[in-house]
Design a protein around this motif. Structure first.
Motif, PDB file in Angstrom:
ATOM      1  N   VAL A  85      42.994  48.234  44.881  1.00 32.84           N
ATOM      2  CA  VAL A  85      42.262  49.282  44.181  1.00 32.84           C
ATOM      3  C   VAL A  85      43.180  50.146  43.334  1.00 32.84           C
ATOM      4  O   VAL A  85      42.784  50.651  42.270  1.00 32.84           O
ATOM      5  CB  VAL A  85      41.463  50.143  45.194  1.00 32.84           C
ATOM      6  CG1 VAL A  85      42.393  50.938  46.099  1.00 32.84           C
ATOM      7  CG2 VAL A  85      40.470  51.043  44.490  1.00 32.84           C
ATOM      8  N   GLU A  86      44.441  50.303  43.765  1.00 28.26           N
ATOM      9  CA  GLU A  86      45.377  51.146  43.017  1.00 28.26           C
ATOM     10  C   GLU A  86      45.761  50.524  41.680  1.00 28.26           C
ATOM     11  O   GLU A  86      46.240  51.221  40.780  1.00 28.26           O
ATOM     12  CB  GLU A  86      46.628  51.420  43.853  1.00 28.26           C
ATOM     13  CG  GLU A  86      47.495  50.215  44.136  1.00 28.26           C
ATOM     14  CD  GLU A  86      46.951  49.335  45.254  1.00 28.26           C
ATOM     15  OE1 GLU A  86      47.529  48.239  45.453  1.00 28.26           O
ATOM     16  OE2 GLU A  86      45.966  49.725  45.922  1.00 28.26           O
ATOM     17  N   GLU A  87      45.558  49.222  41.512  1.00 25.89           N
ATOM     18  CA  GLU A  87      45.864  48.556  40.244  1.00 25.89           C
ATOM     19  C   GLU A  87      44.739  48.685  39.223  1.00 25.89           C
ATOM     20  O   GLU A  87      44.953  48.495  38.022  1.00 25.89           O
ATOM     21  CB  GLU A  87      46.138  47.065  40.487  1.00 25.89           C
ATOM     22  CG  GLU A  87      47.355  46.785  41.345  1.00 25.89           C
ATOM     23  CD  GLU A  87      48.637  47.257  40.686  1.00 25.89           C
ATOM     24  OE1 GLU A  87      48.753  47.097  39.445  1.00 25.89           O
ATOM     25  OE2 GLU A  87      49.520  47.788  41.390  1.00 25.89           O
ATOM     26  N   ILE A  88      43.549  49.011  39.666  1.00 29.94           N
ATOM     27  CA  ILE A  88      42.380  49.062  38.784  1.00 29.94           C
ATOM     28  C   ILE A  88      42.329  50.396  38.056  1.00 29.94           C
ATOM     29  O   ILE A  88      42.392  51.456  38.679  1.00 29.94           O
ATOM     30  CB  ILE A  88      41.087  48.824  39.596  1.00 29.94           C
ATOM     31  CG1 ILE A  88      41.077  47.387  40.119  1.00 29.94           C
ATOM     32  CG2 ILE A  88      39.847  49.099  38.746  1.00 29.94           C
ATOM     33  CD1 ILE A  88      39.940  47.079  41.061  1.00 29.94           C
ATOM     34  N   GLU A  89      42.220  50.331  36.733  1.00 27.89           N
ATOM     35  CA  GLU A  89      42.207  51.540  35.913  1.00 27.89           C
ATOM     36  C   GLU A  89      40.880  51.772  35.199  1.00 27.89           C
ATOM     37  O   GLU A  89      40.568  52.912  34.827  1.00 27.89           O
ATOM     38  CB  GLU A  89      43.331  51.486  34.877  1.00 27.89           C
ATOM     39  CG  GLU A  89      44.726  51.459  35.493  1.00 27.89           C
ATOM     40  CD  GLU A  89      45.830  51.471  34.458  1.00 27.89           C
ATOM     41  OE1 GLU A  89      45.524  51.595  33.245  1.00 27.89           O
ATOM     42  OE2 GLU A  89      47.010  51.347  34.857  1.00 27.89           O
ATOM     43  N   ALA A  90      40.099  50.724  34.975  1.00 20.27           N
ATOM     44  CA  ALA A  90      38.840  50.860  34.236  1.00 20.27           C
ATOM     45  C   ALA A  90      37.744  50.083  34.948  1.00 20.27           C
ATOM     46  O   ALA A  90      38.020  49.105  35.649  1.00 20.27           O
ATOM     47  CB  ALA A  90      39.005  50.344  32.804  1.00 20.27           C
ATOM     48  N   VAL A 144      29.942  43.348  28.877  1.00 25.36           N
ATOM     49  CA  VAL A 144      29.992  44.474  29.810  1.00 25.36           C
ATOM     50  C   VAL A 144      31.053  45.465  29.333  1.00 25.36           C
ATOM     51  O   VAL A 144      32.233  45.121  29.228  1.00 25.36           O
ATOM     52  CB  VAL A 144      30.340  43.989  31.231  1.00 25.36           C
ATOM     53  CG1 VAL A 144      30.243  45.148  32.222  1.00 25.36           C
ATOM     54  CG2 VAL A 144      29.432  42.835  31.653  1.00 25.36           C
ATOM     55  N   PRO A 145      30.662  46.702  29.039  1.00 22.49           N
ATOM     56  CA  PRO A 145      31.644  47.698  28.607  1.00 22.49           C
ATOM     57  C   PRO A 145      32.364  48.323  29.799  1.00 22.49           C
ATOM     58  O   PRO A 145      31.821  48.404  30.900  1.00 22.49           O
ATOM     59  CB  PRO A 145      30.789  48.740  27.882  1.00 22.49           C
ATOM     60  CG  PRO A 145      29.476  48.684  28.612  1.00 22.49           C
ATOM     61  CD  PRO A 145      29.295  47.244  29.018  1.00 22.49           C
ATOM     62  N   MET A 146      33.600  48.745  29.550  1.00 18.69           N
ATOM     63  CA  MET A 146      34.381  49.453  30.574  1.00 18.69           C
ATOM     64  C   MET A 146      35.087  50.631  29.925  1.00 18.69           C
ATOM     65  O   MET A 146      35.364  50.635  28.728  1.00 18.69           O
ATOM     66  CB  MET A 146      35.428  48.516  31.196  1.00 18.69           C
ATOM     67  CG  MET A 146      34.883  47.362  31.990  1.00 18.69           C
ATOM     68  SD  MET A 146      36.203  46.344  32.718  1.00 18.69           S
ATOM     69  CE  MET A 146      36.661  45.336  31.300  1.00 18.69           C
ATOM     70  N   THR A 154      39.668  58.635  27.627  1.00 20.84           N
ATOM     71  CA  THR A 154      40.879  57.903  27.249  1.00 20.84           C
ATOM     72  C   THR A 154      40.504  56.638  26.493  1.00 20.84           C
ATOM     73  O   THR A 154      40.102  55.642  27.075  1.00 20.84           O
ATOM     74  CB  THR A 154      41.696  57.551  28.505  1.00 20.84           C
ATOM     75  OG1 THR A 154      41.998  58.758  29.217  1.00 20.84           O
ATOM     76  CG2 THR A 154      42.982  56.844  28.144  1.00 20.84           C
ATOM     77  N   ARG A 155      40.632  56.676  25.164  1.00 19.21           N
ATOM     78  CA  ARG A 155      40.156  55.565  24.320  1.00 19.21           C
ATOM     79  C   ARG A 155      40.899  54.251  24.577  1.00 19.21           C
ATOM     80  O   ARG A 155      40.362  53.183  24.334  1.00 19.21           O
ATOM     81  CB  ARG A 155      40.311  55.921  22.843  1.00 19.21           C
ATOM     82  CG  ARG A 155      39.213  56.791  22.305  1.00 19.21           C
ATOM     83  CD  ARG A 155      39.120  56.632  20.786  1.00 19.21           C
ATOM     84  NE  ARG A 155      38.288  57.691  20.248  1.00 19.21           N
ATOM     85  CZ  ARG A 155      38.771  58.816  19.741  1.00 19.21           C
ATOM     86  NH1 ARG A 155      40.078  59.025  19.697  1.00 19.21           N
ATOM     87  NH2 ARG A 155      37.949  59.735  19.276  1.00 19.21           N
ATOM     88  N   SER A 156      42.128  54.317  25.034  1.00 20.37           N
ATOM     89  CA  SER A 156      42.893  53.095  25.237  1.00 20.37           C
ATOM     90  C   SER A 156      42.206  52.140  26.209  1.00 20.37           C
ATOM     91  O   SER A 156      42.423  50.928  26.162  1.00 20.37           O
ATOM     92  CB  SER A 156      44.291  53.433  25.776  1.00 20.37           C
ATOM     93  OG  SER A 156      44.179  54.122  27.017  1.00 20.37           O
ATOM     94  N   HIS A 157      41.355  52.671  27.077  1.00 19.62           N
ATOM     95  CA  HIS A 157      40.707  51.854  28.088  1.00 19.62           C
ATOM     96  C   HIS A 157      39.263  51.507  27.731  1.00 19.62           C
ATOM     97  O   HIS A 157      38.551  50.946  28.557  1.00 19.62           O
ATOM     98  CB  HIS A 157      40.776  52.549  29.449  1.00 19.62           C
ATOM     99  CG  HIS A 157      42.141  52.522  30.057  1.00 19.62           C
ATOM    100  ND1 HIS A 157      43.217  53.168  29.486  1.00 19.62           N
ATOM    101  CD2 HIS A 157      42.622  51.896  31.161  1.00 19.62           C
ATOM    102  CE1 HIS A 157      44.286  52.963  30.227  1.00 19.62           C
ATOM    103  NE2 HIS A 157      43.953  52.195  31.246  1.00 19.62           N
TER     104      HIS A 157
END
Length: 209
Positions: A85-90, A144-146, A154-157
């Motif tokens: 879970v700690e690796e997931i950002e979006a 599917v949007p994320m 944060t637009r980068s994601h």
């Protein structure tokens, strides 16, 4: 005394199959992204519990029964596949109802706290989860949007991933999808909503005058 075998939680929720898909972009525009990210979807194909019901049917009881199990089953697979879970950002979510159902049937399984709140909790997020839903025949792809799980501005994601189940949803089924990414888009460089200048039609007119 003969024991009665109880159905598995997946079977009790009406799940026919779960499909996990993952991708990694190694090269974008001729070069490796500075932060190569993994993106994935976990999709469950389930029997539509409201098949043949009237448009005024209360969807709440079945949503409350099924959606929490879907949230756990799908996020477990994303967490396992993406390294924790700690690796997931979006994250993101989606649903496709088969042609024999209402679009509201798709919404009932993802647009309630019994799914969305739990996906957010299991993936350690705080942002509202962006989504897509549709009604389609089996094999129809859905984009599917994320976005960032804790910093939605944060637009980068801002990114997408396409989910497709070749044999689902059948007319009497629903496909429910949870999606996640371990990082931003390749070579993200369009700024951030929190650092944007104030832009209106009036300021643009002034800039061009």
């Amino acid at each position: 005394m003969t024991s009665i075998e109880q159905p598995s939680p997946d079977a009790a929720a009406g799940i026919r199959k779960i499909v996990y898909y993952q991708e990694e972009i190694l090269v974008e525009n001729g070069s490796m992204p500075p932060v190569p990210a993994l993106r994935a979807t976990a999709a469950a194909v389930i029997a539509n519990p409201w098949k043949g019901t009237a448009p005024d049917t209360d969807l709440g009881p079945e949503a409350q029964r099924i959606a929490p199990h879907l949230a756990k089953a799908l996020t477990d697979r994303l967490i396992d596949g993406l390294g924790g879970v700690e690796e997931i950002e979006a994250f993101g979510k989606a649903a496709i109802v088969g042609t024999g159902g209402e679009i509201e049937h798709a919404g009932a399984l993802i647009h309630t706290p019994f799914f969305g709140n739990l996906v957010r909790e299991y993936l350690d997020g705080s942002s509202i989860i962006c989504f897509a839903d549709d009604r389609a025949e089996a094999g129809q792809p859905l984009v599917v949007p994320m976005w960032h799980k804790t910093h939605a501005a944060t637009r980068s994601h801002y990114q997408t991933i396409t989910a497709r189940i070749p044999d689902g949803p059948r007319a009497d089924e629903i496909v429910v999808v949870a999606a996640a990414s371990t990082g931003p888009r390749p070579h993200a460089r369009i700024g951030d909503r929190k650092t944007d200048p104030a832009v209106t039609s009036r300021t643009l007119e002034g800039a061009s005058a």
